[in-house]
Design a protein around this motif. Structure first.
Motif, mmCIF file in Angstrom:
data_model
loop_
_atom_site.group_PDB
_atom_site.id
_atom_site.type_symbol
_atom_site.label_atom_id
_atom_site.label_comp_id
_atom_site.label_asym_id
_atom_site.label_seq_id
_atom_site.Cartn_x
_atom_site.Cartn_y
_atom_site.Cartn_z
ATOM 1 N N ASP A 27 0.813 -1.220 0.000
ATOM 2 C CA ASP A 27 0.000 0.000 0.000
ATOM 3 C C ASP A 27 0.845 1.268 0.000
ATOM 4 O OD1 ASP A 27 -0.967 -2.238 1.256
ATOM 5 O OD2 ASP A 27 -1.931 -1.192 2.873
ATOM 6 N N VAL A 28 2.146 1.169 0.109
ATOM 7 C CA VAL A 28 3.002 2.347 0.210
ATOM 8 C C VAL A 28 3.267 2.885 -1.195
ATOM 9 C CG1 VAL A 28 5.223 3.208 0.997
ATOM 10 C CG2 VAL A 28 4.069 1.408 2.277
ATOM 11 N N ASP A 29 3.014 4.179 -1.382
ATOM 12 C CA ASP A 29 3.250 4.818 -2.675
ATOM 13 C C ASP A 29 4.563 5.581 -2.643
ATOM 14 O OD1 ASP A 29 0.877 3.945 -3.800
ATOM 15 O OD2 ASP A 29 -0.255 5.628 -2.969
ATOM 16 N N VAL A 30 5.459 5.205 -3.539
ATOM 17 C CA VAL A 30 6.741 5.881 -3.698
ATOM 18 C C VAL A 30 6.768 6.401 -5.132
ATOM 19 C CG1 VAL A 30 9.244 5.586 -3.613
ATOM 20 C CG2 VAL A 30 7.793 4.329 -2.041
ATOM 21 N N PRO A 31 7.202 7.652 -5.345
ATOM 22 C CA PRO A 31 7.087 8.257 -6.679
ATOM 23 C C PRO A 31 7.829 7.517 -7.796
ATOM 24 C CG PRO A 31 7.666 9.920 -5.049
ATOM 25 C CD PRO A 31 7.707 8.605 -4.363
ATOM 26 N N VAL A 32 8.979 6.929 -7.534
ATOM 27 C CA VAL A 32 9.809 6.427 -8.628
ATOM 28 C C VAL A 32 9.673 4.924 -8.841
ATOM 29 C CG1 VAL A 32 12.180 6.263 -9.468
ATOM 30 C CG2 VAL A 32 11.442 8.296 -8.241
ATOM 31 N N VAL A 33 9.660 4.138 -7.762
ATOM 32 C CA VAL A 33 9.669 2.681 -7.891
ATOM 33 C C VAL A 33 8.472 2.078 -7.167
ATOM 34 C CG1 VAL A 33 12.172 2.525 -8.080
ATOM 35 C CG2 VAL A 33 11.119 2.423 -5.848
ATOM 36 N N THR A 34 8.182 0.845 -7.495
ATOM 37 C CA THR A 34 7.174 0.075 -6.784
ATOM 38 C C THR A 34 7.894 -0.820 -5.787
ATOM 39 O OG1 THR A 34 5.871 0.039 -8.801
ATOM 40 C CG2 THR A 34 5.240 -1.499 -7.079
ATOM 41 N N LEU A 35 7.577 -0.683 -4.519
ATOM 42 C CA LEU A 35 8.317 -1.404 -3.483
ATOM 43 C C LEU A 35 8.126 -2.909 -3.556
ATOM 44 C CD1 LEU A 35 7.949 0.981 -0.431
ATOM 45 C CD2 LEU A 35 9.923 0.629 -1.892
ATOM 46 N N THR A 36 6.997 -3.364 -4.070
ATOM 47 C CA THR A 36 6.823 -4.807 -4.205
ATOM 48 C C THR A 36 7.812 -5.368 -5.230
ATOM 49 O OG1 THR A 36 5.029 -4.421 -5.780
ATOM 50 C CG2 THR A 36 4.416 -4.814 -3.497
ATOM 51 N N LYS A 37 8.074 -4.596 -6.290
ATOM 52 C CA LYS A 37 9.058 -5.043 -7.280
ATOM 53 C C LYS A 37 10.474 -4.991 -6.711
ATOM 54 C CE LYS A 37 6.238 -3.844 -11.234
ATOM 55 N NZ LYS A 37 6.061 -2.957 -12.387
ATOM 56 N N VAL A 38 10.742 -4.010 -5.864
ATOM 57 C CA VAL A 38 12.045 -3.935 -5.202
ATOM 58 C C VAL A 38 12.248 -5.172 -4.333
ATOM 59 C CG1 VAL A 38 13.395 -2.666 -3.489
ATOM 60 C CG2 VAL A 38 12.186 -1.423 -5.269
ATOM 61 N N GLY A 39 11.202 -5.598 -3.635
ATOM 62 C CA GLY A 39 11.293 -6.806 -2.821
ATOM 63 C C GLY A 39 11.591 -8.042 -3.649
ATOM 64 N N ILE A 40 10.970 -8.141 -4.811
ATOM 65 C CA ILE A 40 11.216 -9.284 -5.692
ATOM 66 C C ILE A 40 12.660 -9.278 -6.182
ATOM 67 C CG2 ILE A 40 10.617 -10.292 -7.930
ATOM 68 C CD1 ILE A 40 7.717 -9.374 -7.352
ATOM 69 N N VAL A 41 13.155 -8.103 -6.559
ATOM 70 C CA VAL A 41 14.544 -7.998 -7.020
ATOM 71 C C VAL A 41 15.503 -8.352 -5.891
ATOM 72 C CG1 VAL A 41 16.302 -6.367 -7.821
ATOM 73 C CG2 VAL A 41 14.031 -6.348 -8.847
#
Length: 62
Positions: A27-41
């Motif tokens: 649910d966290v909105d960050v302007p540049v990246v999607t945190l769920t995708k950061v977690g996957i990476v």
């Protein structure tokens, strides 16, 4: 601490942090990246580090 154990430890810790980021930041909105995708990476990078540690352990390198 040998290189194989260091790589394996870093990989497992990175996988766990990536899992937490992926699971709990939907649910966290960050302007540049999607945190769920950061977690996957992070989980992928942790898997590579862990595989590298297992490779070094199997080869007997220090």
């Amino acid at each position: 601490m040998s290189k194989s154990r260091q790589y394996l430890t870093e990989g497992v810790v990175t996988i766990l942090i990536g899992l937490l980021v992926w699971r709990f930041t939907g649910d966290v909105d960050v302007p540049v990246v999607t945190l769920t995708k950061v977690g996957i990476v992070m989980m992928i990078v942790g898997g590579v580090l862990s595989a590298n540690g297992l490779w070094h352990a199997a080869r007997g390198r220090t």
